[in-house]
Design an enzyme around this catalytic site. Sequence first.
Site, PDB file in Angstrom:
ATOM      1  N   SER A  59       5.001  81.071  83.227  1.00  0.00           N
ATOM      2  CA  SER A  59       4.427  80.880  81.671  1.00  0.00           C
ATOM      3  C   SER A  59       4.967  82.618  81.148  1.00  0.00           C
ATOM      4  O   SER A  59       6.204  82.889  81.248  1.00  0.00           O
ATOM      5  CB  SER A  59       3.572  80.187  81.188  1.00  0.00           C
ATOM      6  OG  SER A  59       4.142  79.835  79.594  1.00  0.00           O
ATOM      7  N   LYS A  99       8.274  84.220  81.755  1.00  0.00           N
ATOM      8  CA  LYS A  99       9.210  85.569  81.171  1.00  0.00           C
ATOM      9  C   LYS A  99       9.680  86.918  82.269  1.00  0.00           C
ATOM     10  O   LYS A  99      10.386  87.477  82.249  1.00  0.00           O
ATOM     11  CB  LYS A  99       9.177  85.509  79.999  1.00  0.00           C
ATOM     12  CG  LYS A  99       8.594  84.191  78.959  1.00  0.00           C
ATOM     13  CD  LYS A  99       7.404  84.161  77.492  1.00  0.00           C
ATOM     14  CE  LYS A  99       7.038  83.177  76.690  1.00  0.00           C
ATOM     15  NZ  LYS A  99       7.779  81.844  76.581  1.00  0.00           N
ATOM     16  N   TRP A 131       6.598  72.361  74.556  1.00  0.00           N
ATOM     17  CA  TRP A 131       6.562  73.627  74.158  1.00  0.00           C
ATOM     18  C   TRP A 131       7.469  73.930  75.002  1.00  0.00           C
ATOM     19  O   TRP A 131       8.311  75.257  74.877  1.00  0.00           O
ATOM     20  CB  TRP A 131       5.013  73.833  74.522  1.00  0.00           C
ATOM     21  CG  TRP A 131       4.505  75.844  73.903  1.00  0.00           C
ATOM     22  CD1 TRP A 131       4.149  76.130  73.885  1.00  0.00           C
ATOM     23  CD2 TRP A 131       4.658  75.414  72.232  1.00  0.00           C
ATOM     24  NE1 TRP A 131       4.492  77.548  73.034  1.00  0.00           N
ATOM     25  CE2 TRP A 131       4.022  76.985  71.568  1.00  0.00           C
ATOM     26  CE3 TRP A 131       5.228  74.449  71.727  1.00  0.00           C
ATOM     27  CZ2 TRP A 131       4.504  77.075  71.095  1.00  0.00           C
ATOM     28  CZ3 TRP A 131       5.347  74.910  69.591  1.00  0.00           C
ATOM     29  CH2 TRP A 131       4.819  76.165  69.684  1.00  0.00           C
ATOM     30  N   HIS A 141       1.708  71.550  81.361  1.00  0.00           N
ATOM     31  CA  HIS A 141       1.615  72.516  81.565  1.00  0.00           C
ATOM     32  C   HIS A 141       0.929  73.436  82.653  1.00  0.00           C
ATOM     33  O   HIS A 141       0.249  72.514  82.936  1.00  0.00           O
ATOM     34  CB  HIS A 141       2.147  73.395  80.532  1.00  0.00           C
ATOM     35  CG  HIS A 141       1.981  74.760  79.937  1.00  0.00           C
ATOM     36  ND1 HIS A 141       2.907  75.515  80.223  1.00  0.00           N
ATOM     37  CD2 HIS A 141       1.488  76.445  80.365  1.00  0.00           C
ATOM     38  CE1 HIS A 141       3.271  76.763  79.931  1.00  0.00           C
ATOM     39  NE2 HIS A 141       2.555  76.690  79.843  1.00  0.00           N
TER      40      HIS A 141
HETATM   41  C1  GCU Z   1       1.798  79.871  74.807  1.00  0.00           C
HETATM   42  C2  GCU Z   1       2.692  80.160  74.261  1.00  0.00           C
HETATM   43  C3  GCU Z   1       3.898  80.174  75.198  1.00  0.00           C
HETATM   44  C4  GCU Z   1       3.494  80.443  76.897  1.00  0.00           C
HETATM   45  C5  GCU Z   1       2.291  79.985  77.014  1.00  0.00           C
HETATM   46  C6  GCU Z   1       1.764  80.625  78.421  1.00  0.00           C
HETATM   47  O1  GCU Z   1       2.266  78.542  74.602  1.00  0.00           O
HETATM   48  O2  GCU Z   1       3.714  79.631  73.183  1.00  0.00           O
HETATM   49  O3  GCU Z   1       5.139  81.165  75.104  1.00  0.00           O
HETATM   50  O4  GCU Z   1       4.744  80.788  77.997  1.00  0.00           O
HETATM   51  O5  GCU Z   1       1.952  80.053  76.277  1.00  0.00           O
HETATM   52  O6  GCU Z   1       1.830  81.396  78.682  1.00  0.00           O
HETATM   53  O7  GCU Z   1       1.016  79.945  79.345  1.00  0.00           O
END
Ligand code: GCU
Length: 389
Positions: free
Chosen positions: A228, A232, A319, A370
């Site tokens: 997540s 990135k 998402w 997720h």
């Molecule tokens: C939030 C955010 C995402 C990210 C996520 C996470 O949902 O909007 O961009 O990837 O957190 O880190 O679990």
Amino acid sequence: MGVVVAALLACEVPPRPPECTFTATTGLPDPLVSRDGACLTSPAQWPRRREELLDLFAGTIYGRAPGRPERLDFEVRARDGAAMGGAATLKRVDLVSRHQGRVHTFELLLFTPNARRPRGVFLLLSTRPDRHTDPTRVERSEYWPAEDVIARGYGIAALQTDRLAPDDRATFTRGVIELFEGPVPEAQRRRDAWKTIAAWSWGARRAMDYLETDPDVDPARVAVVGHSRGGKAALWAGAQDERFALTVSNQSGCAGAALSRRPVGETVELVNAVFPHWFADAFRRYGGREDELPVDQHELFALIAPRAVAVGSAAEDEWSDPEGEFQGLAYASPVFSLWGHAAIDPAAWPRVDEPRFTFPRGYQLRPGAHGLTGLDWQRYLDVADQLWP
Ligand code: GCU
């Protein structure tokens, strides 16, 4: 007069050769067309284009980060050759950076198997509380399933991203950013200044600096992994640093694996509104104007080429735009093709539970929501088995 006309002509962007039809057919920026309009056709031309793309990603999305500090020391604080009931060796290493009179320290945890030289080492950028990466192994978490990774012959490492830059809009500079900049007021920072995602990537690169020196690690077989927001950062680390032989993005979503131009799941506007401390301020202007971005995320994968990369999505994780994550990976094909690697058809999104490996790129869509699970790890280990038999 003739000279003026010749000069004007010389400034014009040369017409693109017919093979560069990527943008016309996909609506995405062409990773193979350089700023001067030239269409690349060979790996020898790639390093220059790679520098251009790195500059665009830093300048518009992740921010510009420094390299090594003036001084970087590795202090092995603890070593246990009989960890995990004798199956592994644990090292706890402090990475101590000194820069312009300031000092910053973060810890790297590393387990390596005792039974054999590790087949490779997985470095997780952990964004979760410390108990998920418990070096004592009293607490266990499938987010960092160290025993399972050791059992498959690999080493596993972790760093805690909040030691590099707290995941908080008010305090995010209190880590490596202040190491380099001192306590600069936020208003005085540049629009392309680095924030947390780039700071976490910076930490991954410094961890690699250490791993290169560890006799129990083969530096040619190090994977950087993130889930997540950590995904990135892992992708940005893998894109920048060619020492990572494998980059693993688990559900990294917006500004990670997923294409920004797809209006699905989290958008550029939303991610910047909710997490203003993640990306460079420059990224904000593209909220709702994704078509104006000079890059899109398939070019982040292009920066990893011809090295290996594995992407994992979860079926219920809308998402993160699972199909957009797959497309990010797939649309990098023209660049992987420079090295003769097989293309991935962006329309052929694999079904749930049908992991695919198209050397050197892996993709899996697992069932469920997720999260970074034990099953995700097994699949990334499967990719590594194929890369490093
Ligand atoms: C939030 C955010 C995402 C990210 C996520 C996470 O949902 O909007 O961009 O990837 O957190 O880190 O679990």
